[in-house]
Design a protein around this motif. Structure first.
Motif, PDB file in Angstrom:
ATOM      1  N   LYS A 248     -46.128 -63.023  44.363  1.00  0.00           N
ATOM      2  CA  LYS A 248     -47.241 -63.459  45.195  1.00  0.00           C
ATOM      3  C   LYS A 248     -47.444 -62.505  46.356  1.00  0.00           C
ATOM      4  O   LYS A 248     -46.553 -61.728  46.717  1.00  0.00           O
ATOM      5  CB  LYS A 248     -47.008 -64.884  45.678  1.00  0.00           C
ATOM      6  CG  LYS A 248     -46.924 -65.870  44.510  1.00  0.00           C
ATOM      7  CD  LYS A 248     -47.027 -67.302  44.959  1.00  0.00           C
ATOM      8  CE  LYS A 248     -47.050 -68.240  43.743  1.00  0.00           C
ATOM      9  NZ  LYS A 248     -47.231 -69.649  44.118  1.00  0.00           N
ATOM     10  N   SER A 249     -48.620 -62.575  46.936  1.00  0.00           N
ATOM     11  CA  SER A 249     -48.986 -61.607  47.971  1.00  0.00           C
ATOM     12  C   SER A 249     -48.026 -61.648  49.144  1.00  0.00           C
ATOM     13  O   SER A 249     -47.710 -60.620  49.743  1.00  0.00           O
ATOM     14  CB  SER A 249     -50.416 -61.871  48.441  1.00  0.00           C
ATOM     15  OG  SER A 249     -50.546 -63.211  48.927  1.00  0.00           O
ATOM     16  N   CYS A 250     -47.518 -62.849  49.479  1.00  0.00           N
ATOM     17  CA  CYS A 250     -46.598 -62.949  50.614  1.00  0.00           C
ATOM     18  C   CYS A 250     -45.276 -62.251  50.330  1.00  0.00           C
ATOM     19  O   CYS A 250     -44.567 -61.837  51.243  1.00  0.00           O
ATOM     20  CB  CYS A 250     -46.364 -64.408  50.973  1.00  0.00           C
ATOM     21  SG  CYS A 250     -45.414 -65.300  49.732  1.00  0.00           S
TER      22      CYS A 250
ATOM     23  N   ILE B 106     -55.613 -65.236  41.085  1.00  0.00           N
ATOM     24  CA  ILE B 106     -54.380 -65.089  40.303  1.00  0.00           C
ATOM     25  C   ILE B 106     -54.663 -64.176  39.118  1.00  0.00           C
ATOM     26  O   ILE B 106     -55.628 -64.381  38.378  1.00  0.00           O
ATOM     27  CB  ILE B 106     -53.878 -66.456  39.806  1.00  0.00           C
ATOM     28  CG1 ILE B 106     -53.557 -67.377  40.990  1.00  0.00           C
ATOM     29  CG2 ILE B 106     -52.645 -66.284  38.923  1.00  0.00           C
ATOM     30  CD1 ILE B 106     -53.180 -68.788  40.569  1.00  0.00           C
ATOM     31  N   VAL B 107     -53.817 -63.177  38.927  1.00  0.00           N
ATOM     32  CA  VAL B 107     -53.931 -62.259  37.793  1.00  0.00           C
ATOM     33  C   VAL B 107     -52.819 -62.580  36.803  1.00  0.00           C
ATOM     34  O   VAL B 107     -51.634 -62.504  37.137  1.00  0.00           O
ATOM     35  CB  VAL B 107     -53.836 -60.785  38.241  1.00  0.00           C
ATOM     36  CG1 VAL B 107     -53.889 -59.865  37.025  1.00  0.00           C
ATOM     37  CG2 VAL B 107     -54.962 -60.449  39.209  1.00  0.00           C
ATOM     38  N   ILE B 108     -53.196 -62.953  35.596  1.00  0.00           N
ATOM     39  CA  ILE B 108     -52.248 -63.273  34.526  1.00  0.00           C
ATOM     40  C   ILE B 108     -52.074 -62.030  33.663  1.00  0.00           C
ATOM     41  O   ILE B 108     -53.045 -61.474  33.152  1.00  0.00           O
ATOM     42  CB  ILE B 108     -52.765 -64.444  33.673  1.00  0.00           C
ATOM     43  CG1 ILE B 108     -53.088 -65.645  34.569  1.00  0.00           C
ATOM     44  CG2 ILE B 108     -51.760 -64.828  32.599  1.00  0.00           C
ATOM     45  CD1 ILE B 108     -53.949 -66.681  33.903  1.00  0.00           C
TER      46      ILE B 108
ATOM     47  N   THR C 114     -51.217 -55.081  42.761  1.00  0.00           N
ATOM     48  CA  THR C 114     -52.126 -56.217  42.845  1.00  0.00           C
ATOM     49  C   THR C 114     -51.724 -57.169  43.962  1.00  0.00           C
ATOM     50  O   THR C 114     -52.568 -57.669  44.712  1.00  0.00           O
ATOM     51  CB  THR C 114     -52.156 -56.974  41.505  1.00  0.00           C
ATOM     52  OG1 THR C 114     -52.493 -56.061  40.451  1.00  0.00           O
ATOM     53  CG2 THR C 114     -53.184 -58.088  41.528  1.00  0.00           C
ATOM     54  N   ALA C 115     -50.422 -57.437  44.103  1.00  0.00           N
ATOM     55  CA  ALA C 115     -49.951 -58.316  45.172  1.00  0.00           C
ATOM     56  C   ALA C 115     -50.167 -57.680  46.541  1.00  0.00           C
ATOM     57  O   ALA C 115     -50.429 -58.380  47.527  1.00  0.00           O
ATOM     58  CB  ALA C 115     -48.476 -58.644  44.965  1.00  0.00           C
ATOM     59  N   LYS C 116     -50.097 -56.366  46.603  1.00  0.00           N
ATOM     60  CA  LYS C 116     -50.274 -55.670  47.867  1.00  0.00           C
ATOM     61  C   LYS C 116     -51.696 -55.813  48.391  1.00  0.00           C
ATOM     62  O   LYS C 116     -51.924 -55.753  49.604  1.00  0.00           O
ATOM     63  CB  LYS C 116     -49.919 -54.189  47.691  1.00  0.00           C
ATOM     64  CG  LYS C 116     -49.835 -53.409  48.985  1.00  0.00           C
ATOM     65  CD  LYS C 116     -49.373 -51.991  48.728  1.00  0.00           C
ATOM     66  CE  LYS C 116     -49.256 -51.208  50.038  1.00  0.00           C
ATOM     67  NZ  LYS C 116     -48.792 -49.816  49.801  1.00  0.00           N
TER      68      LYS C 116
ATOM     69  N   ASN D 110     -52.257 -62.916  43.861  1.00  0.00           N
ATOM     70  CA  ASN D 110     -51.026 -63.371  43.228  1.00  0.00           C
ATOM     71  C   ASN D 110     -50.994 -62.925  41.768  1.00  0.00           C
ATOM     72  O   ASN D 110     -52.032 -62.892  41.098  1.00  0.00           O
ATOM     73  CB  ASN D 110     -50.897 -64.893  43.309  1.00  0.00           C
ATOM     74  CG  ASN D 110     -50.815 -65.387  44.741  1.00  0.00           C
ATOM     75  OD1 ASN D 110     -50.297 -64.688  45.615  1.00  0.00           O
ATOM     76  ND2 ASN D 110     -51.328 -66.582  44.996  1.00  0.00           N
ATOM     77  N   VAL D 111     -49.811 -62.596  41.287  1.00  0.00           N
ATOM     78  CA  VAL D 111     -49.643 -62.099  39.918  1.00  0.00           C
ATOM     79  C   VAL D 111     -48.618 -62.950  39.197  1.00  0.00           C
ATOM     80  O   VAL D 111     -47.570 -63.276  39.764  1.00  0.00           O
ATOM     81  CB  VAL D 111     -49.196 -60.624  39.909  1.00  0.00           C
ATOM     82  CG1 VAL D 111     -49.077 -60.108  38.478  1.00  0.00           C
ATOM     83  CG2 VAL D 111     -50.151 -59.762  40.714  1.00  0.00           C
ATOM     84  N   VAL D 112     -48.905 -63.298  37.949  1.00  0.00           N
ATOM     85  CA  VAL D 112     -47.933 -63.992  37.114  1.00  0.00           C
ATOM     86  C   VAL D 112     -47.864 -63.283  35.769  1.00  0.00           C
ATOM     87  O   VAL D 112     -48.885 -63.082  35.106  1.00  0.00           O
ATOM     88  CB  VAL D 112     -48.287 -65.481  36.926  1.00  0.00           C
ATOM     89  CG1 VAL D 112     -49.709 -65.670  36.381  1.00  0.00           C
ATOM     90  CG2 VAL D 112     -47.276 -66.161  36.008  1.00  0.00           C
ATOM     91  N   ILE D 113     -46.678 -62.842  35.403  1.00  0.00           N
ATOM     92  CA  ILE D 113     -46.471 -62.152  34.128  1.00  0.00           C
ATOM     93  C   ILE D 113     -45.986 -63.167  33.105  1.00  0.00           C
ATOM     94  O   ILE D 113     -44.944 -63.803  33.285  1.00  0.00           O
ATOM     95  CB  ILE D 113     -45.463 -61.004  34.277  1.00  0.00           C
ATOM     96  CG1 ILE D 113     -46.002 -59.969  35.275  1.00  0.00           C
ATOM     97  CG2 ILE D 113     -45.181 -60.354  32.926  1.00  0.00           C
ATOM     98  CD1 ILE D 113     -45.085 -58.805  35.516  1.00  0.00           C
TER      99      ILE D 113
END
Length: 513
Positions: A121-123, A138-140, A161-163, A167-170
């Motif tokens: 996540k971005s944080c 959110i990017v899946i 992407t988070a930077k 938020n990213v979820v793989i």
């Protein structure tokens, strides 16, 4: 006849040994250049243009892609990685990924299967004590064959992407990422059920967050197939497919065509065999274990494992059924597809040019160089061009009114769905280490090939990059790398005189004795 041979040999002995050395060196340079497909001189100063294929009436192109600077520019590979094979090998053996600490949750599918969702996540990158609001995009991400969240290219994508505040979820495939197979279902090149369930679950958990999807390699094939299968009735706002194989039957024939491709075929087969070894008990029961162990190609493995587990009659049936090319015309959401002509794994011959041009929702970007999932750029090769292109495209799409919105919502709720994310604690995943934390914590001929490449790479109506613009891009990289580049010519001259001096002083007298 004997005297003629003696005369030839006598003439050859009169040629200085230095000339033989130069000829041998030249031979090896040409061989390596052709075999490894170096294109150093072709891309050193100007790079190669990115060819865009789209429908002339496409709102996605005119409203989104036309505003993407990277898609209308030129891709300049890292000079010392100016070969598709070196790029691809460097990505897999090193890749210079950023340091990433994922947060893991397990997903339980309706058929009893289990796989891991790794969040960044971005944080986690930008800092902060909260994960942000429910409207954060959110990017899946769907990985490639035998890849998981630990792969270098996925770390590049997730971190970048988070930077930028997303938020990213793989979505790891079943049996990968250290998770055991808990059902008789394995993933394959056309397995869309897991992706569909994850997207549905995330949409229910974060109804106000725009969902985007990025597929890489086999993951891109799965993504495009899913988009074509479900049409408009999906909560995905936009998607990107990177280096998709498109047509698995064409790809199967391509990867065993030449010697260098056979090396990739063998390497991927070993990876599949290692995956099967992790789940030997199930593969022994559902497939042909002796055949799996003896497999020498991907096709062999698919014949003894994938085909039997997936209950396909033949390998070709499996390839035809799971190829995403036949679903391209059915895609109803904004989709960017990125490929390279020199991809050593997924051939350009399988790219559905006409189908992409016919679909107003698709923009196809094809670079002349880039390898497979590589596209290294900069002097140090510390970044991937396609990662920046993905983020730019999705960023422009997110700020435009062209994001897809689901027209029909499924009537069931989270509690009614048997596919769910594990409600247990999150775990941190970093460099292979797992630690629990609190949930609330922080076959064409050469002529046809040439014609196709020229047709595919008709340069866009943009001004050519001059030398000053190239230098400005170079100096965007680290200062240390710039100094290293400036010192290379001096180092080459010094080595030249040093080696010539040593050769004339020591080696040449010994050879002439």
């Amino acid at each position: 006849m004997k005297m003629a041979y003696e005369a030839i040999l006598e003439g050859l002995t009169l040629i200085p040994l230095k000339h033989y050395g130069v000829a041998l060196l030249l031979f090896w340079v040409i061989f390596i250049y052709k075999f490894l497909e170096f294109h150093f001189l072709d891309t050193l100063f100007r790079g190669s243009p990115v060819s865009l294929t789209y429908n002339s009436a496409s709102e996605i192109y005119h409203g989104v892609a036309s505003k993407c600077r990277l898609l209308h520019g030129r891709y300049m590979p890292t000079p010392w990685l100016s070969s598709p094979h070196i790029q691809t090998a460097f990505l897999n053996f090193h890749g210079r990924p950023p340091l990433v600490d994922y947060t893991r949750k397990l997903f339980h599918a309706s058929d009893g299967g289990t796989f891991a969702l790794d969040w960044l996540k971005s944080c986690d990158v930008l800092g902060g004590s909260t994960y942000g609001d429910d409207e954060t995009p959110i990017v899946i991400v769907i990985p490639g064959l035998t890849s998981d969240s630990s792969s270098a290219y996925l770390k590049h994508l997730a971190f970048s992407t988070a930077k930028r505040g997303w938020n990213v979820v793989i979505c790891n495939h079943r049996g990968l990422g250290g998770i055991s197979i808990t059902s008789d279902c394995f993933y394959n090149a056309g397995w869309t059920n897991d992706l569909r369930d994850v997207i549905k679950q995330l949409h229910q958990e974060y109804p106000n967050a725009p969902l985007f999807a990025v597929g890489t390699s086999i993951g891109a094939n799965i993504l495009v197939k899913y988009l074509g299968e479900d049409g408009e009735d999906i909560p995905i706002a936009g998607a990107v497919a990177i280096c998709s194989p498109w047509d698995l039957l064409i790809g199967s024939r391509f990867i065993c065509r030449r010697t260098v491709q056979k090396l990739y075929d063998r390497a991927l087969t070993v990876g599949l065999q290692e995956y099967a070894q992790l789940h030997q008990t199930l593969y022994s029961r559902l497939g042909d274990w002796d055949g799996i162990v003896k497999s020498r190609t991907i096709r062999d493995f698919d014949n003894y494992a994938t085909r039997l587990v997936g209950k396909f009659e033949t390998v070709d049936t499996y390839y035809r059924h799971c190829s995403s090319a036949q679903y391209v015309t059915k895609v109803k959401i904004p989709l960017l597809c990125i490929s390279s002509l020199d991809d050593p794994v997924c051939t350009w011959e399988a790219i559905p040019w006409d189908e992409c041009r016919a679909n107003k929702n698709i923009v196809l970007a094809v670079a002349r160089h880039g390898g497979h999932l590589a596209f290294f750029e900069g002097l140090t090769g510390s970044s991937l061009w396609w990662v920046r292109a993905v983020n730019e495209f999705l960023g422009v799409l997110h700020s435009s009114p062209l994001m897809h919105k689901q027209k029909k919502n499924p009537p069931h709720s989270v509690e009614e769905d048997s596919s769910c994310v594990d409600q247990g604690p999150y775990v941190n995943v970093s460099n292979g280490m797992v630690a629990a934390i609190s949930k609330h914590g922080s076959d064409d001929d050469d002529d046809d090939l040439s014609v196709a490449r020229e047709h595919a790479l008709a340069p866009p109506n943009t001004k050519a990059l001059d030398l000053l613009k190239w230098l400005s891009q170079v100096f965007l990289q680290t200062r240390r790398s710039t100094w290293v580049l400036s010192a290379l010519p001096l180092l080459g001259v010094a080595l030249h005189f040093f080696l010539i001096k040593k050769f004339n002083k020591f080696l040449l007298p010994k050879l002439l004795k």
